[in-house]
Design a protein around this motif. Structure first.
Motif, PDB file in Angstrom:
ATOM      1  N   ALA A  30       0.835  -1.206   0.000  1.00 37.21           N
ATOM      2  CA  ALA A  30       0.000   0.000   0.000  1.00 37.21           C
ATOM      3  C   ALA A  30       0.871   1.258   0.000  1.00 37.21           C
ATOM      4  O   ALA A  30       0.586   2.229  -0.708  1.00 37.21           O
ATOM      5  CB  ALA A  30      -0.931  -0.002   1.204  1.00 37.21           C
ATOM      6  N   ALA A  31       1.938   1.241   0.782  1.00 39.85           N
ATOM      7  CA  ALA A  31       2.850   2.385   0.825  1.00 39.85           C
ATOM      8  C   ALA A  31       3.516   2.579  -0.536  1.00 39.85           C
ATOM      9  O   ALA A  31       3.648   3.713  -1.011  1.00 39.85           O
ATOM     10  CB  ALA A  31       3.903   2.184   1.913  1.00 39.85           C
ATOM     11  N   ASN A  32       3.923   1.501  -1.169  1.00 39.12           N
ATOM     12  CA  ASN A  32       4.547   1.599  -2.493  1.00 39.12           C
ATOM     13  C   ASN A  32       3.589   2.179  -3.518  1.00 39.12           C
ATOM     14  O   ASN A  32       3.978   2.983  -4.362  1.00 39.12           O
ATOM     15  CB  ASN A  32       5.053   0.228  -2.960  1.00 39.12           C
ATOM     16  CG  ASN A  32       6.290  -0.219  -2.217  1.00 39.12           C
ATOM     17  OD1 ASN A  32       6.987   0.572  -1.603  1.00 39.12           O
ATOM     18  ND2 ASN A  32       6.556  -1.524  -2.254  1.00 39.12           N
ATOM     19  N   LYS A  33       2.314   1.776  -3.443  1.00 41.58           N
ATOM     20  CA  LYS A  33       1.320   2.314  -4.372  1.00 41.58           C
ATOM     21  C   LYS A  33       1.133   3.811  -4.158  1.00 41.58           C
ATOM     22  O   LYS A  33       1.010   4.572  -5.112  1.00 41.58           O
ATOM     23  CB  LYS A  33      -0.019   1.580  -4.211  1.00 41.58           C
ATOM     24  CG  LYS A  33      -0.017   0.197  -4.797  1.00 41.58           C
ATOM     25  CD  LYS A  33      -1.365  -0.490  -4.630  1.00 41.58           C
ATOM     26  CE  LYS A  33      -1.342  -1.905  -5.177  1.00 41.58           C
ATOM     27  NZ  LYS A  33      -2.620  -2.590  -4.995  1.00 41.58           N
ATOM     28  N   SER A  34       1.121   4.242  -2.901  1.00 38.40           N
ATOM     29  CA  SER A  34       0.983   5.675  -2.601  1.00 38.40           C
ATOM     30  C   SER A  34       2.166   6.462  -3.125  1.00 38.40           C
ATOM     31  O   SER A  34       2.001   7.536  -3.709  1.00 38.40           O
ATOM     32  CB  SER A  34       0.859   5.896  -1.090  1.00 38.40           C
ATOM     33  OG  SER A  34      -0.316   5.330  -0.605  1.00 38.40           O
ATOM     34  N   ILE A  35       3.355   5.927  -2.933  1.00 38.82           N
ATOM     35  CA  ILE A  35       4.565   6.604  -3.429  1.00 38.82           C
ATOM     36  C   ILE A  35       4.537   6.665  -4.951  1.00 38.82           C
ATOM     37  O   ILE A  35       4.841   7.700  -5.550  1.00 38.82           O
ATOM     38  CB  ILE A  35       5.829   5.890  -2.914  1.00 38.82           C
ATOM     39  CG1 ILE A  35       5.987   6.138  -1.415  1.00 38.82           C
ATOM     40  CG2 ILE A  35       7.072   6.355  -3.669  1.00 38.82           C
ATOM     41  CD1 ILE A  35       7.055   5.301  -0.751  1.00 38.82           C
ATOM     42  N   ASP A  36       4.151   5.570  -5.594  1.00 36.94           N
ATOM     43  CA  ASP A  36       4.069   5.556  -7.057  1.00 36.94           C
ATOM     44  C   ASP A  36       3.066   6.594  -7.563  1.00 36.94           C
ATOM     45  O   ASP A  36       3.326   7.292  -8.548  1.00 36.94           O
ATOM     46  CB  ASP A  36       3.674   4.166  -7.568  1.00 36.94           C
ATOM     47  CG  ASP A  36       4.780   3.134  -7.391  1.00 36.94           C
ATOM     48  OD1 ASP A  36       5.943   3.536  -7.147  1.00 36.94           O
ATOM     49  OD2 ASP A  36       4.473   1.924  -7.488  1.00 36.94           O
ATOM     50  N   ALA A  37       1.931   6.702  -6.881  1.00 35.65           N
ATOM     51  CA  ALA A  37       0.921   7.682  -7.285  1.00 35.65           C
ATOM     52  C   ALA A  37       1.448   9.106  -7.126  1.00 35.65           C
ATOM     53  O   ALA A  37       1.248   9.956  -8.005  1.00 35.65           O
ATOM     54  CB  ALA A  37      -0.364   7.490  -6.468  1.00 35.65           C
ATOM     55  N   ALA A  38       2.142   9.380  -6.028  1.00 32.94           N
ATOM     56  CA  ALA A  38       2.703  10.715  -5.806  1.00 32.94           C
ATOM     57  C   ALA A  38       3.768  11.030  -6.850  1.00 32.94           C
ATOM     58  O   ALA A  38       3.815  12.148  -7.383  1.00 32.94           O
ATOM     59  CB  ALA A  38       3.298  10.813  -4.403  1.00 32.94           C
ATOM     60  N   GLN A  39       4.603  10.059  -7.167  1.00 38.01           N
ATOM     61  CA  GLN A  39       5.623  10.274  -8.189  1.00 38.01           C
ATOM     62  C   GLN A  39       4.993  10.523  -9.551  1.00 38.01           C
ATOM     63  O   GLN A  39       5.451  11.370 -10.317  1.00 38.01           O
ATOM     64  CB  GLN A  39       6.576   9.075  -8.252  1.00 38.01           C
ATOM     65  CG  GLN A  39       7.519   8.990  -7.084  1.00 38.01           C
ATOM     66  CD  GLN A  39       8.367   7.730  -7.100  1.00 38.01           C
ATOM     67  OE1 GLN A  39       7.998   6.723  -7.690  1.00 38.01           O
ATOM     68  NE2 GLN A  39       9.512   7.799  -6.430  1.00 38.01           N
TER      69      GLN A  39
END
Length: 145
Positions: A30-39
């Motif tokens: 979930a954290a990786n998905k959030s970071i990917d979305a922000a990037q």
């Protein structure tokens, strides 16, 4: 009997560890998905800035004012919308830059340039901030950038 109890305790402990590991993996995912979305949002914003398809040199002597206006619009893309003071500063920068550009060109030229810039922006907050800055330009008395 002790061996059976010890074996059961060990099995329960391992099962608990497996659940904890699964939860940690889910949290990490979930954290990786959030970071990917922000990037991706940052990439999109950068592309919007780069996609502004106009040549500031077309404005002759007003090119410096046009660059100032473009820079102030870019500030609207980067501003922290949770910071009221930063929003007001960006609005003021847009107002002054727009006022200066109008003085060196015309209101219709300035409107056309702003429309071209705003057309490339997807953020409604940024669009609203730019529009408010342009509206605020009517109150600007001096061209000081």
């Amino acid at each position: 009997m002790k061996k059976i109890v010890l074996t059961m305790i060990t099995a329960i402990a391992l099962f608990g560890c497996e659940d904890a590991t699964k939860k940690m993996e889910q949290t990490q995912e979930a954290a990786n998905k959030s970071i990917d979305a922000a990037q991706q949002q940052m990439v999109d914003i950068q592309e919007q800035v780069e996609d502004v398809d106009f040549n500031l040199g077309l404005y002759g002597d007003a090119a410096i004012s046009a660059e100032g206006l473009a820079a102030s619009v870019e500030e609207a893309l980067d501003v922290d919308f949770s910071d009221a003071q930063a929003i007001e500063e960006v609005k003021e920068h847009i107002a002054v830059a727009y006022h200066c550009f109008v003085k060196e060109t015309s209101a219709s030229t300035a409107e056309d340039l702003i429309e071209k810039m705003v057309a490339t922006i997807s953020s409604e907050q940024s669009k609203t901030l730019i529009e408010e800055g342009v509206e605020h330009a009517k109150l600007v008395k001096a061209c000081e950038m």
